[in-house]
Motif scaffolding. Structure first.
Motif, mmCIF file in Angstrom:
data_model
loop_
_atom_site.group_PDB
_atom_site.id
_atom_site.type_symbol
_atom_site.label_atom_id
_atom_site.label_comp_id
_atom_site.label_asym_id
_atom_site.label_seq_id
_atom_site.Cartn_x
_atom_site.Cartn_y
_atom_site.Cartn_z
ATOM 1 N N SER A 1 -0.276 -41.413 1.008
ATOM 2 C CA SER A 1 -0.721 -41.642 2.383
ATOM 3 C C SER A 1 -2.245 -41.649 2.488
ATOM 4 O O SER A 1 -2.812 -42.260 3.398
ATOM 5 N N LYS A 2 -2.901 -40.989 1.556
ATOM 6 C CA LYS A 2 -4.363 -40.996 1.516
ATOM 7 C C LYS A 2 -4.898 -42.175 0.719
ATOM 8 O O LYS A 2 -6.087 -42.494 0.793
ATOM 9 N N LYS B 1 0.749 -34.192 -6.949
ATOM 10 C CA LYS B 1 -0.634 -34.113 -6.477
ATOM 11 C C LYS B 1 -1.183 -35.463 -6.029
ATOM 12 O O LYS B 1 -2.287 -35.538 -5.508
ATOM 13 N N ASP C 1 -4.321 -42.336 -2.740
ATOM 14 C CA ASP C 1 -4.486 -41.930 -4.135
ATOM 15 C C ASP C 1 -3.543 -42.713 -5.046
ATOM 16 O O ASP C 1 -2.571 -43.325 -4.601
ATOM 17 N N ASN D 1 -1.360 -38.311 -3.494
ATOM 18 C CA ASN D 1 -1.067 -38.444 -2.071
ATOM 19 C C ASN D 1 -1.133 -39.918 -1.667
ATOM 20 O O ASN D 1 -2.209 -40.442 -1.384
#
Length: 224
Positions: free
Chosen positions: A201-202, A197, A204, A199
């Motif tokens: 690439s974001k 869960k 997180d 991420n």
């Protein structure tokens, strides 16, 4: 064959040219951290550890040895490495240097070790520790969730921290984290599932921590 040299020093002694070098390591590792965040790491973490080879910085780690709520802690801040066959050993050597210093600073005490991670290979560096949280197939206790909140507050990301998943949501730029880069470590399937869960690439990250027992800190952790 030339060996990698590990050295720790006060981060506030870093000169602008040295910060530029760390920025180059981040670029080589594909990590888009702005210069202002590098400066913030200097403010937040009093130590920086270098891995150098042939006088070139191969990897670095910002860290801190401190007490959180009275408990001795080893905190890992931003870490990155140039892609190479030595990435994994270099990152491990950075950690060992902090363990070595912690064994001197906190004799005869168990120590909490914590950081932020976005990749299973980075999280797996906590595997030698006891009672790692979060971990596959385990529901954190109230006290463990409280520890997650304490660490998130220390890292300056508590407003974006979920104490059920231990995930820090993105705030528009990548969360400074311990990045394994091109490490050849093969993560365990349950660890991959645990971090599914998150991420990267974001931007997180997951706050995770474990306990270094006294005998381990003065033994294998500081010498491996």
């Amino acid at each position: 064959m030339r060996t990698v040299i590990f050295e720790s020093r006060d981060s506030n002694t870093l000169k602008p040219a040295e910060l530029d070098v760390l920025g180059q390591v981040l670029c080589a590792a594909g990590i888009g951290i702005p210069d202002s965040e590098l400066e913030r790491q200097v403010e937040m973490f009093p130590l920086v550890v270098f891995a150098t080879k042939d006088e070139e910085v191969q990897a670095f780690l910002f860290g801190s040895l401190e007490r959180v709520g009275g408990t001795p802690c080893v905190l890992w801040g931003l870490a990155a490495a140039r892609p190479s066959r030595q990435t994994g050993p270099s990152l491990k050597g950075l950690i060992v240097e902090l363990y070595r210093r912690a064994a001197i600073s906190f004799p005869d005490e168990d120590v909490v070790v914590g950081g932020r991670f976005a990749h299973p290979a980075g999280y797996q560096l906590l595997s030698p520790l006891r009672e790692v949280v979060p971990r596959p197939g385990y529901k954190a206790t109230g006290e463990e969730r409280a520890w997650g909140r304490r660490l998130a507050k220390r890292f300056g990301c508590d407003s974006r921290f979920d104490d059920k998943t231990f995930i820090v949501s993105c705030n528009g730029s990548p969360e400074p984290r311990f990045d394994p880069g091109a490490s050849k470590t093969t993560p365990k399937p349950d660890v991959v599932e645990l971090m599914a869960k998150v991420n990267p690439s974001k931007g997180d990250a997951m706050v995770a921590f474990g306990w270094a027992m006294t005998e381990a800190l003065t033994g294998k952790l500081a010498k491996s």
